[in-house]
Design a protein around this motif. Structure first.
Motif, PDB file in Angstrom:
ATOM      1  N   THR A  65      63.845  70.070  61.281  1.00  0.00           N
ATOM      2  CA  THR A  65      64.773  70.768  60.385  1.00  0.00           C
ATOM      3  C   THR A  65      64.230  72.142  60.025  1.00  0.00           C
ATOM      4  O   THR A  65      63.121  72.252  59.498  1.00  0.00           O
ATOM      5  CB  THR A  65      64.994  69.954  59.095  1.00  0.00           C
ATOM      6  OG1 THR A  65      65.434  68.633  59.443  1.00  0.00           O
ATOM      7  CG2 THR A  65      66.040  70.616  58.219  1.00  0.00           C
ATOM      8  N   ILE A  66      65.019  73.181  60.311  1.00  0.00           N
ATOM      9  CA  ILE A  66      64.690  74.559  59.909  1.00  0.00           C
ATOM     10  C   ILE A  66      65.817  75.033  58.993  1.00  0.00           C
ATOM     11  O   ILE A  66      66.931  75.279  59.457  1.00  0.00           O
ATOM     12  CB  ILE A  66      64.570  75.505  61.127  1.00  0.00           C
ATOM     13  CG1 ILE A  66      63.539  74.970  62.134  1.00  0.00           C
ATOM     14  CG2 ILE A  66      64.217  76.917  60.664  1.00  0.00           C
ATOM     15  CD1 ILE A  66      62.115  74.971  61.635  1.00  0.00           C
ATOM     16  N   PRO A  67      65.582  75.139  57.671  1.00  0.00           N
ATOM     17  CA  PRO A  67      66.659  75.550  56.757  1.00  0.00           C
ATOM     18  C   PRO A  67      67.250  76.901  57.143  1.00  0.00           C
ATOM     19  O   PRO A  67      66.537  77.883  57.341  1.00  0.00           O
ATOM     20  CB  PRO A  67      65.954  75.622  55.397  1.00  0.00           C
ATOM     21  CG  PRO A  67      64.766  74.718  55.529  1.00  0.00           C
ATOM     22  CD  PRO A  67      64.323  74.846  56.951  1.00  0.00           C
ATOM     23  N   GLY A  68      68.575  76.949  57.283  1.00  0.00           N
ATOM     24  CA  GLY A  68      69.267  78.198  57.549  1.00  0.00           C
ATOM     25  C   GLY A  68      69.132  78.717  58.956  1.00  0.00           C
ATOM     26  O   GLY A  68      69.529  79.848  59.248  1.00  0.00           O
ATOM     27  N   PHE A  71      57.608  67.638  71.744  1.00  0.00           N
ATOM     28  CA  PHE A  71      57.421  66.649  70.677  1.00  0.00           C
ATOM     29  C   PHE A  71      58.156  67.110  69.420  1.00  0.00           C
ATOM     30  O   PHE A  71      58.196  68.304  69.114  1.00  0.00           O
ATOM     31  CB  PHE A  71      55.937  66.460  70.375  1.00  0.00           C
ATOM     32  CG  PHE A  71      55.113  66.173  71.603  1.00  0.00           C
ATOM     33  CD1 PHE A  71      55.122  64.916  72.193  1.00  0.00           C
ATOM     34  CD2 PHE A  71      54.346  67.174  72.195  1.00  0.00           C
ATOM     35  CE1 PHE A  71      54.380  64.654  73.330  1.00  0.00           C
ATOM     36  CE2 PHE A  71      53.602  66.928  73.334  1.00  0.00           C
ATOM     37  CZ  PHE A  71      53.628  65.665  73.914  1.00  0.00           C
ATOM     38  N   VAL A  72      58.732  66.167  68.685  1.00  0.00           N
ATOM     39  CA  VAL A  72      59.461  66.489  67.468  1.00  0.00           C
ATOM     40  C   VAL A  72      58.676  65.984  66.267  1.00  0.00           C
ATOM     41  O   VAL A  72      58.083  64.908  66.303  1.00  0.00           O
ATOM     42  CB  VAL A  72      60.881  65.871  67.486  1.00  0.00           C
ATOM     43  CG1 VAL A  72      60.836  64.358  67.550  1.00  0.00           C
ATOM     44  CG2 VAL A  72      61.688  66.329  66.269  1.00  0.00           C
ATOM     45  N   SER A  73      58.655  66.781  65.204  1.00  0.00           N
ATOM     46  CA  SER A  73      57.920  66.437  63.996  1.00  0.00           C
ATOM     47  C   SER A  73      58.811  66.666  62.790  1.00  0.00           C
ATOM     48  O   SER A  73      59.622  67.591  62.771  1.00  0.00           O
ATOM     49  CB  SER A  73      56.654  67.303  63.882  1.00  0.00           C
ATOM     50  OG  SER A  73      55.975  67.042  62.667  1.00  0.00           O
ATOM     51  N   SER A  74      58.669  65.792  61.760  1.00  0.00           N
ATOM     52  CA  SER A  74      59.490  65.957  60.561  1.00  0.00           C
ATOM     53  C   SER A  74      58.903  65.163  59.412  1.00  0.00           C
ATOM     54  O   SER A  74      58.221  64.148  59.617  1.00  0.00           O
ATOM     55  CB  SER A  74      60.929  65.483  60.822  1.00  0.00           C
ATOM     56  OG  SER A  74      61.694  65.567  59.639  1.00  0.00           O
ATOM     57  N   GLY A  75      59.153  65.670  58.195  1.00  0.00           N
ATOM     58  CA  GLY A  75      58.815  64.898  57.001  1.00  0.00           C
ATOM     59  C   GLY A  75      59.842  63.827  56.721  1.00  0.00           C
ATOM     60  O   GLY A  75      59.595  62.913  55.954  1.00  0.00           O
ATOM     61  N   THR A 129      60.054  64.091  74.136  1.00  0.00           N
ATOM     62  CA  THR A 129      59.074  63.242  74.823  1.00  0.00           C
ATOM     63  C   THR A 129      58.534  62.180  73.883  1.00  0.00           C
ATOM     64  O   THR A 129      58.384  61.015  74.241  1.00  0.00           O
ATOM     65  CB  THR A 129      57.915  64.100  75.360  1.00  0.00           C
ATOM     66  OG1 THR A 129      58.454  65.144  76.173  1.00  0.00           O
ATOM     67  CG2 THR A 129      56.950  63.249  76.182  1.00  0.00           C
ATOM     68  N   ASP A 130      58.231  62.561  72.635  1.00  0.00           N
ATOM     69  CA  ASP A 130      57.687  61.642  71.642  1.00  0.00           C
ATOM     70  C   ASP A 130      57.851  62.302  70.276  1.00  0.00           C
ATOM     71  O   ASP A 130      58.318  63.444  70.172  1.00  0.00           O
ATOM     72  CB  ASP A 130      56.210  61.340  71.923  1.00  0.00           C
ATOM     73  CG  ASP A 130      55.814  59.952  71.408  1.00  0.00           C
ATOM     74  OD1 ASP A 130      56.494  59.448  70.488  1.00  0.00           O
ATOM     75  OD2 ASP A 130      54.834  59.387  71.929  1.00  0.00           O
ATOM     76  N   SER A 131      57.455  61.584  69.213  1.00  0.00           N
ATOM     77  CA  SER A 131      57.574  62.125  67.860  1.00  0.00           C
ATOM     78  C   SER A 131      56.292  61.889  67.094  1.00  0.00           C
ATOM     79  O   SER A 131      55.504  60.998  67.426  1.00  0.00           O
ATOM     80  CB  SER A 131      58.748  61.468  67.129  1.00  0.00           C
ATOM     81  OG  SER A 131      58.506  60.085  66.952  1.00  0.00           O
ATOM     82  N   ILE A 132      56.091  62.675  66.033  1.00  0.00           N
ATOM     83  CA  ILE A 132      54.944  62.521  65.150  1.00  0.00           C
ATOM     84  C   ILE A 132      55.396  62.819  63.733  1.00  0.00           C
ATOM     85  O   ILE A 132      56.122  63.787  63.486  1.00  0.00           O
ATOM     86  CB  ILE A 132      53.764  63.441  65.578  1.00  0.00           C
ATOM     87  CG1 ILE A 132      52.538  63.157  64.703  1.00  0.00           C
ATOM     88  CG2 ILE A 132      54.160  64.906  65.553  1.00  0.00           C
ATOM     89  CD1 ILE A 132      51.273  63.814  65.233  1.00  0.00           C
ATOM     90  N   LYS A 133      55.036  61.955  62.784  1.00  0.00           N
ATOM     91  CA  LYS A 133      55.481  62.097  61.411  1.00  0.00           C
ATOM     92  C   LYS A 133      54.548  63.019  60.640  1.00  0.00           C
ATOM     93  O   LYS A 133      53.335  62.978  60.797  1.00  0.00           O
ATOM     94  CB  LYS A 133      55.517  60.736  60.715  1.00  0.00           C
ATOM     95  CG  LYS A 133      56.497  59.754  61.319  1.00  0.00           C
ATOM     96  CD  LYS A 133      56.573  58.476  60.506  1.00  0.00           C
ATOM     97  CE  LYS A 133      55.267  57.699  60.563  1.00  0.00           C
ATOM     98  NZ  LYS A 133      55.360  56.401  59.879  1.00  0.00           N
ATOM     99  N   LYS A 134      55.161  63.861  59.804  1.00  0.00           N
ATOM    100  CA  LYS A 134      54.389  64.666  58.869  1.00  0.00           C
ATOM    101  C   LYS A 134      54.100  63.831  57.621  1.00  0.00           C
ATOM    102  O   LYS A 134      54.947  63.051  57.191  1.00  0.00           O
ATOM    103  CB  LYS A 134      55.171  65.919  58.451  1.00  0.00           C
ATOM    104  CG  LYS A 134      55.421  66.932  59.542  1.00  0.00           C
ATOM    105  CD  LYS A 134      56.201  68.104  58.958  1.00  0.00           C
ATOM    106  CE  LYS A 134      56.543  69.149  60.001  1.00  0.00           C
ATOM    107  NZ  LYS A 134      57.340  70.253  59.443  1.00  0.00           N
TER     108      LYS A 134
END
Length: 756
Positions: free
Chosen positions: A688-691, A712-716, A732-737
């Motif tokens: 997510t990038i605001p705006g 890779f996708v990352s998000s809180g 490809t994969d994800s990682i949590k913040k």
């Protein structure tokens, strides 16, 4: 000062109009569906009345024509076909055949399809579908007498309504061959009512209501004083119209026979009295709500049968019959009124009493009309609570997301400092700080789970150390002792640590509250195997059963069936979501949760989680942050601190790093790398990038040029479906913040070629 007052009044006005709009939109939806339900019931009542009339007359004989032949499934009925003295051939139409033809004609003319069905039938066209069959079975078991649902029929929404039908005198002539006798449940009549018109009415009403509220708000901002006067005038007019409507609805005929027939068909409770306030007539609904039969109540004072009290003070309410006789006007009950039934049950009711006036303007009694509002009030309360929870969820999700970004920076810097530190004491402190922040990360995940719910992000893990760590943390600072009986050979399970941790926290907190003066909690876990059809809810397979036993007060039996209901709580400040969310989480994991309890002894909560059926080579996730590779790596994130931290981590692995703050910059950098021949070996996108263009939009553009590059996708927002199932969305994969260097190393080691 004046401007400040205007601003305050304007803010209050805006808040009031907004709340009014919300309430009206909810009411429009509920009212629309109630009208649809009422229309369906009215059609059913019409069909059943017609059929009773036809049954009383034994059916009718009609001429045999090209379109009307003999009814083949009535071949067992004597004199099915007759010939008149003048040679006309007639055939018998039994009540079911007559009603079926009328239903078909009504459906062709008005689009409302009636249904006649049963588990045993003469007409093959009356065979039930799967839904009707299930309802007929429940009717036969006397579990219910009517049922309805909303379903799509031929691509259009319909209200399906079905009511049980019983054998009555005259029915055995045709249906006795099926084995039915008088009083048996032999089938059902139903209706498929199109809802498209109702939905359009609801939509139009919502649009009109939204527009009118906007206009009112604008007028209020222009002139607060004038708008308040207009609203007061409009409200006065609305009440006058409502008063006139009630008077019109409560006019009754002086003919007693017609009154009795009408009363039987009314869905509200109706009681009529004489001038002395003694009961003359009660309809069946009034009998049900008060617990008195017509014969028991007739001639008794209405106060003895119709007992009403205030819901909160428990003080008796003034009976509306007396006031109606004194004033000669319609009298309505105040809010929060309870009706006490003869059997002691209580119901929330809405009520009005009106004098019965003949054509000569003489009053000769009072009619009392009341409705059971208990379930409707529960529905309205539930809608209000759900709306508040959704608003709180949006706020909680935003806070958790921003907090995860902040934790990401703290987590990363501590991790880098820990890798560079040579001082043993400093390393010890940094390790403890890292452990504390890791717990904070779990707490923010619980906040996200509360805010958004969603599918669990399951990973294979060992339950024993996780259960002990979670329980010990939840019990920290309490006066409760805990005993663990967990074997070392416990099956591996695939579970979401944050969600299962939330379940354990909820159960431990409940146990603590049940033992305010202290006590003991016993935690046990065992492997178990469920055979086919052995358990009501669990499928065949291997499970791990966890039990949490306390020595508290126990749970009363009268509320035991409600403890997993949303918003049910016995605590003054409880929100009623702990056990409800725990039930939901365990259910989404494919398990089940239940409870054993005994008053004065304590409670045991059991929950089972599916274990891995096949052998699984489980390895504890590596805490080793050593990783080495080379090449160009791109990071996209709108947080400067996270760009810096992740860049330092990647550089320590041997990568050259390019940073971008949004999707547009990322796509530009990616195209430049293709043109220069210095392709990226991997990329990490913030979801997510605001705006601006975020990760999900950006990956679609990237995959147009390179379908294979690791991204890779990352998000809180770790509960987001993109984080739970990244490959479905092109990642490809994800990682949590927040994540540390070891987490990033494990991700890259899993998905990229690296130097050993």
């Amino acid at each position: 000062m004046i401007n400040r007052i205007i601003l305050i009044v304007g803010f209050i006005w805006t808040l009031m109009v907004g709340l009014s709009l919300f309430w009206n939109l909810q009411y429009i939806k509920i009212d629309g569906m109630e009208r649809a339900y009422s229309e369906a019931k009215a059609n059913i009542n019409k069909d059943r009345t017609f059929r009773r009339w036809a049954t009383e007359h034994g059916g009718v004989y009609v001429p045999i024509t090209k379109t009307q032949g003999s009814v083949e499934w009535l071949s067992h009925v004597p004199d099915r076909d007759v010939v008149t003295l003048d040679g006309k051939k007639l055939t018998l139409l039994n009540p079911a055949s007559m009603l079926r033809q009328i239903m078909d004609r009504y459906a062709a003319d008005y689009g409302i399809r009636g249904r006649i069905t049963g588990l045993k039938f003469l007409n093959p066209g009356n065979a039930p579908d799967s839904w009707e069959k299930n309802q007929l079975i429940s009717f036969t078991a006397e579990e219910k007498k009517e049922v309805w649902e909303i379903a799509n029929i031929n691509g259009q929404p319909h209200l399906r309504y079905l009511r049980a039908m019983y054998m009555e005198p005259g029915c055995e002539k045709c249906h006795g061959i099926l084995g039915y006798k008088i009083g048996d449940m032999r089938g059902a009549t139903g209706i498929n009512l199109p809802l498209t018109g109702y939905y359009q009415q609801i939509k139009n009403a919502e649009i009109n209501t939204s527009f009118s509220h906007s206009a009112i708000w604008l007028l209020g901002i222009i002139g607060i004083v004038w708008s308040s006067l207009l609203i007061k005038k409009a409200e006065t007019k609305r009440r006058e119209e409502e008063y006139k409507r009630i008077l019109a609805e409560n006019k009754i005929s002086s003919e007693k026979e017609r009154l009795q027939v009408t009363l039987k068909s009314i869905g509200d409770g109706v009681i009529t009295t004489d001038l002395s306030g003694n009961i003359v007539v009660m309809n069946p609904i009034a009998e049900t709500l008060t617990g008195w039969t017509q014969s028991e109540a007739q001639g008794k004072p209405v106060e003895e049968v119709f007992k009403i009290i205030n819901e909160f003070t428990r003080m008796p309410r003034e009976n509306p019959v007396k006031r109606a006789l004194q004033t000669g006007k319609v009298v309505e009950l105040e809010n929060h009124t309870l009706l006490l039934s003869k059997d002691g049950s209580e119901r929330i009711i809405a009520d009005s009493g009106a004098p019965i006036i003949d054509n000569n303007n003489n009053t000769y009694g009072v009619v009392l009309v009341f409705r059971d509002m208990t379930e409707k009030q529960k529905l309205l309360d539930s809608i209000q609570r759900t709306t508040k929870l959704e608003s709180l969820g949006v706020l909680a999700g935003g806070i958790a997301h921003d907090f995860n970004n902040l934790l990401g920076g703290i987590f990363g810097y501590i991790d880098l400092g820990l890798n560079l530190s040579t001082d043993e004491k400093v390393s010890e402190y940094l390790t403890k700080a890292k452990s504390t922040i890791d717990r904070a990360r779990g707490l923010t995940q619980q906040l996200l789970t509360f805010a958004m719910g969603g599918a669990p992000i399951k990973k294979v893990g060992k339950l024993k150390p996780f259960i002990k760590e979670t329980v010990i943390f939840a019990l920290s600072g309490s006066n409760v002792k805990c005993n663990f009986q967990i074997p070392d050979d416990l099956f591996l399970c695939e579970f979401d640590k944050n969600q299962i941790g939330q379940v354990i926290d909820n159960l431990i907190i409940n146990a603590l509250q049940a033992m305010p003066t202290g006590g003991t909690i016993d935690i046990t876990a065992n492997n178990c195997t469920i055979k086919e059809n052995e358990h009501s809810f669990l499928q065949e397979g291997c499970y791990v059963k966890i039990s949490i036993k306390d020595t508290g007060t126990g749970i009363p039996k009268d509320i035991l069936s409600k403890i997993f209901d949303p918003f049910f709580t016995t605590k003054p400040k409880g929100h009623g979501l702990g056990l409800a969310s725990s039930y939901s989480i365990i259910n989404k994991h494919g398990g089940c949760i239940d409870v054993e309890t005994e008053i004065g002894v304590g409670s045991i909560f059991h929950f089972a989680l599916p274990a891995l059926k096949d052998n699984f080579n489980f390895e504890t996730p590596s805490e080793n942050s050593h990783y080495s590779s080379e090449g160009n790596f791109l990071i996209m994130d709108d947080e400067e601190i996270l760009l810096e931290i992740i860049s330092e981590m990647l550089k320590s692995f041997g990568y050259s790093v390019v940073c971008a703050k949004n999707g547009s910059e990322t796509i530009s950098c990616f195209k430049d790398s293709l043109n220069s021949g210095k392709k990226f070996v991997g990329m990490i996108f913030d979801l997510t990038i605001p705006g601006a263009m975020g990760g999900l939009e950006t990956i679609g553009e990237i995959r147009k040029y390179d379908p294979d590059i690791p991204v890779f996708v990352s998000s809180g927002y770790s509960g987001d479906p993109v984080i739970a199932n990244p490959k479905i969305y092109g990642f490809t994969d994800s990682i949590k913040k927040p994540f540390n260097k070891s987490d990033l190393a494990n991700l890259l080691r899993k998905n990229l070629i690296y130097k050993s």
